[in-house]
Write an enzyme that holds these catalytic residues in place. Structure first.
Site, PDB file in Angstrom:
ATOM      1  N   HIS A  55       0.846  -1.199   0.000  1.00 29.19           N
ATOM      2  CA  HIS A  55       0.000   0.000   0.000  1.00 29.19           C
ATOM      3  C   HIS A  55       0.874   1.239   0.000  1.00 29.19           C
ATOM      4  CE1 HIS A  55       0.729  -0.481   4.306  1.00 29.19           C
ATOM      5  NE2 HIS A  55       0.160   0.668   4.580  1.00 29.19           N
ATOM      6  N   HIS A  57       1.385   3.965   1.942  1.00 26.61           N
ATOM      7  CA  HIS A  57       1.894   4.763   3.071  1.00 26.61           C
ATOM      8  C   HIS A  57       3.417   4.893   3.017  1.00 26.61           C
ATOM      9  CE1 HIS A  57      -1.939   4.097   5.695  1.00 26.61           C
ATOM     10  NE2 HIS A  57      -2.021   5.178   4.936  1.00 26.61           N
ATOM     11  N   ASP A  59       5.755   4.756   5.123  1.00 27.61           N
ATOM     12  CA  ASP A  59       6.604   3.769   5.799  1.00 27.61           C
ATOM     13  C   ASP A  59       6.598   2.423   5.065  1.00 27.61           C
ATOM     14  OD1 ASP A  59       3.874   3.554   6.744  1.00 27.61           O
ATOM     15  OD2 ASP A  59       4.589   2.149   8.277  1.00 27.61           O
ATOM     16  N   HIS A  60       6.008   2.392   3.844  1.00 24.17           N
ATOM     17  CA  HIS A  60       6.026   1.177   3.016  1.00 24.17           C
ATOM     18  C   HIS A  60       6.623   1.414   1.631  1.00 24.17           C
ATOM     19  CE1 HIS A  60       3.501  -1.107   5.913  1.00 24.17           C
ATOM     20  NE2 HIS A  60       3.291   0.135   6.300  1.00 24.17           N
ATOM     21  N   HIS A 113      -7.526  -0.766   5.575  1.00 16.52           N
ATOM     22  CA  HIS A 113      -6.507   0.147   6.109  1.00 16.52           C
ATOM     23  C   HIS A 113      -6.320   1.309   5.123  1.00 16.52           C
ATOM     24  CE1 HIS A 113      -2.830   1.377   8.154  1.00 16.52           C
ATOM     25  NE2 HIS A 113      -2.138   1.240   7.042  1.00 16.52           N
ATOM     26  N   ASP A 132      -0.078  -3.853   6.289  1.00 15.37           N
ATOM     27  CA  ASP A 132      -0.753  -3.367   7.493  1.00 15.37           C
ATOM     28  C   ASP A 132      -2.208  -3.834   7.556  1.00 15.37           C
ATOM     29  OD1 ASP A 132       1.588  -2.047   8.062  1.00 15.37           O
ATOM     30  OD2 ASP A 132       0.789  -0.023   7.764  1.00 15.37           O
ATOM     31  N   HIS A 170       4.809  -4.584  10.831  1.00 16.23           N
ATOM     32  CA  HIS A 170       5.147  -3.863  12.066  1.00 16.23           C
ATOM     33  C   HIS A 170       5.302  -4.807  13.251  1.00 16.23           C
ATOM     34  CE1 HIS A 170       4.537   0.326  10.689  1.00 16.23           C
ATOM     35  NE2 HIS A 170       3.607  -0.196   9.888  1.00 16.23           N
TER      36      HIS A 170
HETATM   37 FE    FE Z   1       2.714   0.867   8.172  1.00 12.13          FE
HETATM   38 ZN    ZN Z   2      -0.006   1.647   6.588  1.00 13.44          ZN
END
Ligand code: FE
Ligand code: ZN
Length: 256
Positions: A55, A57, A59-60, A113, A132, A170
């Site tokens: 996805h 985001h 942090d990905h 999400h 996530d 995570h």
């Molecule tokens: Fe994340």
């Molecule tokens: Zn995420």
């Protein structure tokens, strides 16, 4: 057989490096940042050929641009979210088979999400990369989806073989487990798992991957049919979506 390496990144992310030796291809799943990926590639002597995003985001996908420009890796990501995946080359969606060297991933659309979230399931290796969407004893927050969508997404993953290893993105396991115990205090499998998780975290060890079978037994977000969970929530006769929605709502406000 895939060789899978866990790379801790940022504060609590896991990046996964997936090597398929027969074709000598290597994918990174959800590179939060580039540098820790470079370091493991160097140590292993692997050349990066693919980036698999679940996805959009930051942090990905934070390492997408740098890793692609350095290696020429092919970026694979969700068709439903192509506009938000930096550098995307190949768009995939629900039911697609993505061929990765001698391995093949089945793609699932798992919105909730985010609206374009996908998961990659390497059936022959019992490996699920779910970003996530599903966590150890938890699930992602509903930033862009409804409880009904997320429950439908999780139901697809719950139907996979119990031996499936769950490579989530995570290390949230300890906090998730505290919430899980608060809604299913008499779940003996959960209590035993939490004792092991507490000891592992005290030693600084990673608790991911788990297996789907363990998640089905202990993760409240896969257990809306649990009589004990329903009793805690006061929802004995509700449908699964209602139970899931209330579980998610309580987790959002939980301070364990
Ligand atoms: Fe994340
Ligand atoms: Zn995420």
């Amino acid at each position: 057989m895939l060789e899978i390496e866990r790379i801790p990144a940022l504060s609590d992310n896991y990046i996964w490096l997936v090597h398929e030796p027969a074709a000598n291809v290597t994918a990174v799943v959800d590179p939060a940042e580039a540098e820790p990926v470079r370091a493991v590639l160097r140590t292993k002597g692997w050349r990066l050929t693919h980036i698999l995003n679940t996805h959009h985001h930051a942090d990905h996908v934070g390492g997408n641009a740098a890793l692609k420009s350095e290696t020429g890796a092919t970026i694979v990501g969700p068709r439903a979210d192509r506009a938000r995946i930096p550098g995307i080359d190949v768009e995939v969606g629900d039911g697609d088979s993505y061929v990765f060297g001698a391995a093949t991933a089945t793609v699932f659309d798992v919105p909730g999400h985010t609206r374009g979230h996908i998961a990659y399931w390497f059936a022959a290796d019992d490996a699920l990369f779910c970003g996530d969407t599903l966590f150890a004893m938890g699930c992602g927050r509903l930033f862009e989806g409804t409880p009904a969508q997320m429950w439908h997404s999780l139901s697809k993953l719950r139907a996979l073989p119990p031996a499936t290893r769950v490579y989530c993105a995570h290390e949230y396991t300890l906090a998730n487990g505290r919430f899980a115990l608060s809604v299913e205090p008499d779940n003996a499998v959960l209590a035993e798992r939490m004792r092991r998780i507490e000891a592992m975290r005290a030693r600084g060890e990673a608790t991911v991957p788990s297996t789907l079978g363990v998640e089905i037994a202990t993760n409240p977000f896969l257990r809306p049919d649990s009589a004990a969970l329903r009793s805690t929530l006061g929802l004995a006769d509700a449908d699964d979506v209602t139970v899931f929605a209330e579980t998610r709502r309580r987790k959002d406000g939980f301070r364990g």
